[in-house]
Write an enzyme that holds these catalytic residues in place. Sequence first.
Site, PDB file in Angstrom:
ATOM      1  N   LYS A 160      14.214  -1.302  -6.011  1.00 48.73           N
ATOM      2  CA  LYS A 160      13.459  -1.453  -4.768  1.00 48.73           C
ATOM      3  C   LYS A 160      13.840   0.074  -4.084  1.00 48.73           C
ATOM      4  CE  LYS A 160      15.540  -4.830  -2.591  1.00 48.73           C
ATOM      5  NZ  LYS A 160      16.210  -5.434  -3.359  1.00 48.73           N
TER       6      LYS A 160
ATOM      7  N   ARG B  16      16.401 -10.417   4.555  1.00 53.18           N
ATOM      8  CA  ARG B  16      16.834 -11.162   3.243  1.00 53.18           C
ATOM      9  C   ARG B  16      17.242 -12.896   3.824  1.00 53.18           C
ATOM     10  NH1 ARG B  16      19.490  -6.711   0.924  1.00 53.18           N
ATOM     11  NH2 ARG B  16      20.650  -7.365  -1.152  1.00 53.18           N
TER      12      ARG B  16
ATOM     13  N   ARG C  26      24.055  -0.113 -13.713  1.00 61.15           N
ATOM     14  CA  ARG C  26      24.614   0.604 -12.730  1.00 61.15           C
ATOM     15  C   ARG C  26      25.796   0.714 -12.467  1.00 61.15           C
ATOM     16  NH1 ARG C  26      21.027  -0.886  -7.461  1.00 61.15           N
ATOM     17  NH2 ARG C  26      22.676  -2.783  -7.191  1.00 61.15           N
TER      18      ARG C  26
ATOM     19  N   ARG D  49      29.465   0.899  -8.333  1.00 57.84           N
ATOM     20  CA  ARG D  49      29.586   0.174  -7.200  1.00 57.84           C
ATOM     21  C   ARG D  49      30.388  -1.073  -7.108  1.00 57.84           C
ATOM     22  NH1 ARG D  49      23.797  -0.845  -4.466  1.00 57.84           N
ATOM     23  NH2 ARG D  49      24.667  -3.162  -4.341  1.00 57.84           N
TER      24      ARG D  49
ATOM     25  N   ARG E 282      25.310 -12.667  -6.128  1.00 61.93           N
ATOM     26  CA  ARG E 282      24.210 -11.810  -5.532  1.00 61.93           C
ATOM     27  C   ARG E 282      22.852 -12.415  -5.830  1.00 61.93           C
ATOM     28  NH1 ARG E 282      25.599  -6.081  -7.316  1.00 61.93           N
ATOM     29  NH2 ARG E 282      23.593  -5.530  -6.401  1.00 61.93           N
TER      30      ARG E 282
HETATM   31  P1  ADP Z   1      21.065  -4.705  -3.830  1.00 62.49           P
HETATM   32  O1  ADP Z   1      20.968  -3.660  -4.598  1.00 62.49           O
HETATM   33  O2  ADP Z   1      21.934  -5.818  -4.574  1.00 62.49           O
HETATM   34  O3  ADP Z   1      19.729  -5.402  -3.696  1.00 62.49           O
HETATM   35  P2  ADP Z   1      21.683  -3.777  -1.404  1.00 62.49           P
HETATM   36  O4  ADP Z   1      22.401  -2.561  -1.589  1.00 62.49           O
HETATM   37  O5  ADP Z   1      20.446  -3.872  -0.820  1.00 62.49           O
HETATM   38  O6  ADP Z   1      21.929  -4.769  -2.530  1.00 62.49           O
HETATM   39  O7  ADP Z   1      22.722  -4.589  -0.334  1.00 62.49           O
HETATM   40  C1  ADP Z   1      24.180  -4.667  -0.790  1.00 62.49           C
HETATM   41  C2  ADP Z   1      24.882  -5.694   0.358  1.00 62.49           C
HETATM   42  O8  ADP Z   1      24.903  -5.458   1.454  1.00 62.49           O
HETATM   43  C3  ADP Z   1      24.234  -7.113   0.007  1.00 62.49           C
HETATM   44  O9  ADP Z   1      24.894  -7.620  -1.239  1.00 62.49           O
HETATM   45  C4  ADP Z   1      24.649  -7.836   1.240  1.00 62.49           C
HETATM   46  O10 ADP Z   1      26.193  -8.035   1.191  1.00 62.49           O
HETATM   47  C5  ADP Z   1      24.548  -6.603   2.395  1.00 62.49           C
HETATM   48  N1  ADP Z   1      23.576  -6.611   2.906  1.00 62.49           N
HETATM   49  C6  ADP Z   1      22.429  -5.663   2.885  1.00 62.49           C
HETATM   50  N2  ADP Z   1      21.251  -5.993   3.429  1.00 62.49           N
HETATM   51  C7  ADP Z   1      21.642  -7.415   3.987  1.00 62.49           C
HETATM   52  C8  ADP Z   1      20.771  -8.233   4.781  1.00 62.49           C
HETATM   53  N3  ADP Z   1      19.422  -8.027   5.073  1.00 62.49           N
HETATM   54  N4  ADP Z   1      21.228  -9.117   5.288  1.00 62.49           N
HETATM   55  C9  ADP Z   1      22.725  -9.711   4.999  1.00 62.49           C
HETATM   56  N5  ADP Z   1      23.212  -8.887   4.089  1.00 62.49           N
HETATM   57  C10 ADP Z   1      22.680  -7.548   3.509  1.00 62.49           C
END
Ligand code: ADP
Length: 190
Positions: free
Chosen positions: A14, A89, A128, A134, A145
């Site tokens: 994404k 989310r 990754r 990360r 996750r």
């Molecule tokens: P991924 O690549 O796993 O989709 P993101 O980079 O979008 O992860 O987000 C990393 C972390 O940030 C999530 O695992 C969560 O802890 C937090 N986070 C990001 N966006 C949200 C959201 N909309 N609601 C709750 N937590 C969020």
Amino acid sequence: MFNLILFGPPGTGKGTQAVKIAEKYGWVHVSTGDILRSEVSQGTPLGLKVKAVMEAGQLVSDELLIEIMESVFGKNMGAKGFVLDGFPRTLKQAEELDDMLKKFGEKISSVLSLKVDEEELVKRLLKRAQDQGRKDDTEEVIKNRLLQYHQHTKPLIDYYEKKKLFQEVIGVGGIEDIFNTLCSVINDKL
Ligand code: ADP
């Protein structure tokens, strides 16, 4: 204004596609993951609050996310469009997002979901972890996750399907191929 949500579990690409779409159409890319990671790395009060939650692969509270998004919209309401990546989310976040947009006379234009099977997702996330280091890309945290996705985020498919906004796009293949497919879907809606 075109308000696009890029939807899907972690590891679907994404973020990569969101950057490209924002650049091509001149829209504002909003990655809540990037915003939160930047708060953590700067050691702000918000960052200190969310660090442990993120490192455990849990979701940050809806209240904090809504506050962040209100501020993002407040600062960018003159924009031509938004690409939302990682938000909403949860069902609560989706409902609040609709309310927030309504206040500005706006609504969600489209929800595009990148479809990748789960085995491939775990493979990508582990890779990754090696490449970017990360902290939330360890096998244990990745599982968490994905679990959070299934429990809290997947129900949004139904929410947006009912509004006839939800559409799936194949998320496997070359970055440019996937991008082209996304663009042709978006162009049809402009
Ligand atoms: P991924 O690549 O796993 O989709 P993101 O980079 O979008 O992860 O987000 C990393 C972390 O940030 C999530 O695992 C969560 O802890 C937090 N986070 C990001 N966006 C949200 C959201 N909309 N609601 C709750 N937590 C969020």
